[in-house]
Design an enzyme around this catalytic site. Structure first.
Site, PDB file in Angstrom:
ATOM      1  N   HIS A 170     -33.470  25.201  -2.087  1.00 48.76           N
ATOM      2  CA  HIS A 170     -34.544  26.082  -2.575  1.00 48.76           C
ATOM      3  C   HIS A 170     -34.056  26.928  -3.759  1.00 48.76           C
ATOM      4  O   HIS A 170     -34.813  27.733  -4.285  1.00 48.76           O
ATOM      5  CB  HIS A 170     -35.009  27.040  -1.476  1.00 48.76           C
ATOM      6  CG  HIS A 170     -35.787  26.396  -0.369  1.00 48.76           C
ATOM      7  ND1 HIS A 170     -36.595  25.299  -0.562  1.00 48.76           N
ATOM      8  CD2 HIS A 170     -35.913  26.720   0.955  1.00 48.76           C
ATOM      9  CE1 HIS A 170     -37.163  24.969   0.584  1.00 48.76           C
ATOM     10  NE2 HIS A 170     -36.769  25.808   1.521  1.00 48.76           N
ATOM     11  N   ARG A 192     -46.367  23.795  -5.881  1.00 53.29           N
ATOM     12  CA  ARG A 192     -47.633  23.864  -5.156  1.00 53.29           C
ATOM     13  C   ARG A 192     -48.427  25.055  -5.657  1.00 53.29           C
ATOM     14  O   ARG A 192     -47.828  26.005  -6.204  1.00 53.29           O
ATOM     15  CB  ARG A 192     -47.298  24.053  -3.665  1.00 53.29           C
ATOM     16  CG  ARG A 192     -48.442  23.936  -2.726  1.00 53.29           C
ATOM     17  CD  ARG A 192     -47.990  24.154  -1.282  1.00 53.29           C
ATOM     18  NE  ARG A 192     -49.059  23.800  -0.374  1.00 53.29           N
ATOM     19  CZ  ARG A 192     -49.055  23.976   0.927  1.00 53.29           C
ATOM     20  NH1 ARG A 192     -48.001  24.511   1.502  1.00 53.29           N
ATOM     21  NH2 ARG A 192     -50.075  23.617   1.667  1.00 53.29           N
ATOM     22  N   TYR A 213     -47.694  19.150  -5.215  1.00 51.01           N
ATOM     23  CA  TYR A 213     -48.183  18.869  -3.856  1.00 51.01           C
ATOM     24  C   TYR A 213     -49.620  18.356  -3.912  1.00 51.01           C
ATOM     25  O   TYR A 213     -49.979  17.398  -3.232  1.00 51.01           O
ATOM     26  CB  TYR A 213     -48.097  20.169  -3.050  1.00 51.01           C
ATOM     27  CG  TYR A 213     -48.475  20.085  -1.587  1.00 51.01           C
ATOM     28  CD1 TYR A 213     -47.509  19.871  -0.611  1.00 51.01           C
ATOM     29  CD2 TYR A 213     -49.799  20.237  -1.176  1.00 51.01           C
ATOM     30  CE1 TYR A 213     -47.846  19.823   0.738  1.00 51.01           C
ATOM     31  CE2 TYR A 213     -50.148  20.179   0.170  1.00 51.01           C
ATOM     32  CZ  TYR A 213     -49.173  19.974   1.118  1.00 51.01           C
ATOM     33  OH  TYR A 213     -49.521  19.916   2.453  1.00 51.01           O
TER      34      TYR A 213
END
Ligand code: A3P
Length: 313
Positions: A120, A141, A207
Site C-alpha cells: 500500500h 478506485r 476498479y
C-alpha cells in the site's frame, strides 16, 4: 531505531490505532513505518518481481486473485485451485508487514518466479531498487467508495481501547488527507505520473473499469505481466474462467473467506479475518453514506488535486 524516528515525526489521530505519523508526505502507522525501513534496508528485488500497489480498499484482494491465477494458470486446474482453499489474501505476501513476520526479516526465496508482492506504500516511498526494476500493477478506485470501504474495514480493526471513529469524522480526516497511507490523491497521483512516464513499468487500472469490463482488463493485465493469453486460451474461455474464479460472488462464498475460515496475520497484534476483505464489492455504495454536499466536496478536491494530470476519477 524506529522509536527514535517516530518521536521526530508529526502525528495525527488515526482510524485503526491511536496515531499515524507523517513520513515523507504520507501518514503511516508505526507498524508499517517499521516495515518500510526494513524494506529499504533488507529487501532485494529481482527484475522479474511484479508488485501490486493500491491505496487501502481499492481492490487489492481482487487483483491478488487475478494476478495469482493469471501467473500460475499453467500450474493449477481452475476446478481445484489453491485460491479456493486459501483465499486471495494468502496468494502472495503483503510486503509492508510480511517483511517482519519472521523478525527481523522474512526470506522470500521460496516464492515461485515471478515473485508477486502487494504493497500500500506510495510510489515515492518505495526504494528505487523496486520502482526502477520491477513491474507494478496499480489499482485505484473512486475515492468516495474507498473512503466508505476503509471506514468499515478499519472500524472493525480499531483498537477496543479507543472510542469508535464516527463516519463524519473519518470523512473530514479523509478530505484533509489524514488516513493510513494517505493522502489518497497524492498516492494515486504518484503512481499515475509514474505510469505516464513508464507505461511498460506501471499498469494503472481502475476498479470501476474492471467491474464494467473484467475480461478486457484481465487481458490487459496478463499482457502487462508478460503472460498474454494465447488465441487458443481465449477460444477455450480461459479469460472468462479466471474472471469467474476471482469474482466477488465466487470468492466471498468460500468457506475460507467466511467467519472463522481463516485470517491474515499482519503484525503480532493485528490479525484480520478473511471475511473482512469481502463486504459489498460494488461501485457507488458511497451513495448510502454521503450527502450531496459531502459528495460535491470530495469531487471538487479530486478535480483540484488532479488538475492537469490527465487523470479523472
Ligand atoms: P467494499 O467495502 O466497497 O465492498 P481491498 O481488497 O483493497 O482491501 O478492498 C476491499 C474492497 O474490495 C471491498 O469493497 C471488498 O468488498 C471489495 N472486493 C473484495 N474482493 C473483491 C472481488 N473479488 N471483486 C470485487 N470487489 C472485491
Amino acid at each position: 531505531m524506529i522509536t527514535n524516528l517516530l518521536v521526530t515525526l508529526p502525528k495525527a489521530k488515526a482510524w485503526r490505532s491511536e496515531h499515524v505519523f507523517l513520513y515523507k508526505g504520507f501518514w503511516l502507522s508505526s507498524e508499517v513505518l517499521k516495515g518500510l525501513v526494513l524494506i529499504h534496508n533488507h529487501f532485494t528485488p529481482q527484475p522479474t518481481d511484479i508488485f501490486l500497489a493500491a491505496f487501502m480498499k481499492c481492490g487489492t484482494t481482487w487483483l491478488k486473485a487475478l494476478m495469482f491465477a493469471t501467473a500460475n494458470r499453467h500450474r493449477y486446474k481452475l476446478s481445484d485451485h489453491p485460491l479456493l482453499r486459501t483465499g486471495p489474501q494468502s496468494a502472495f505476501p503483503f510486503l509492508d508487514t510480511h517483511i517482519f513476520l519472521d523478525y527481523p526479516v522474512t526470506n522470500f526465496d521460496h516464492l515461485p518466479v515471478p515473485r508477486l508482492f502487494a504493497t500500500h506504500f506510495a510510489h515515492g516511498l518505495l526504494p528505487t531498487s523496486i520502482t526502477s526494476t520491477c513491474k507494478i500493477v496499480y489499482v485505484c478506485r473512486d475515492p468516495k467508495d474507498a473512503l466508505v470501504s476503509k471506514w468499515h474495514f478499519l472500524s472493525k480493526l480499531r483498537s477496543k481501547e479507543l472510542e469508535p471513529l464516527p463516519f463524519n469524522e473519518a470523512y473530514e480526516m479523509f478530505c484533509n488527507g489524514v488516513s493510513e497511507y494517505g493522502p489518497f490523491w497524492d498516492h494515486v497521483l504518484g503512481y499515475w505520473k509514474a505510469s505516464q512516464e513508464s507505461p511498460d513499468k506501471i499498469l494503472f487500472l481502475k476498479y470501476e473499469d474492471m467491474k464494467r469490463e473484467p475480461t478486457i482488463e484481465l487481458k490487459k493485465l496478463a499482457a502487462f505481466m508478460g503472460m498474454p493469453f494465447t488465441a487458443e486460451e481465449e477460444e477455450e474461455g480461459v479469460v472468462e474462467d479466471i474472471v469467474k474464479l476471482c469474482s466477488f460472488q465466487n470468492l466471498s462464498r468460500l468457506e475460507v473467506n467466511k467467519g472463522g475460515g481463516g485470517g491474515q496475520k499482519f503484525t503480532a497484534k493485528v490479525v484480520v479475518e478473511n471475511q473482512e476483505f469481502f463486504r459489498k464489492g460494488e461501485v457507488g455504495d458511497w451513495k448510502n453514506y454521503l450527502t450531496e454536499e459531502m459528495k460535491d466536496r470530495i469531487d471538487n478536491i479530486a478535480v483540484n488535486k488532479l488538475k492537469g494530470s490527465g487523470l479523472m476519477l
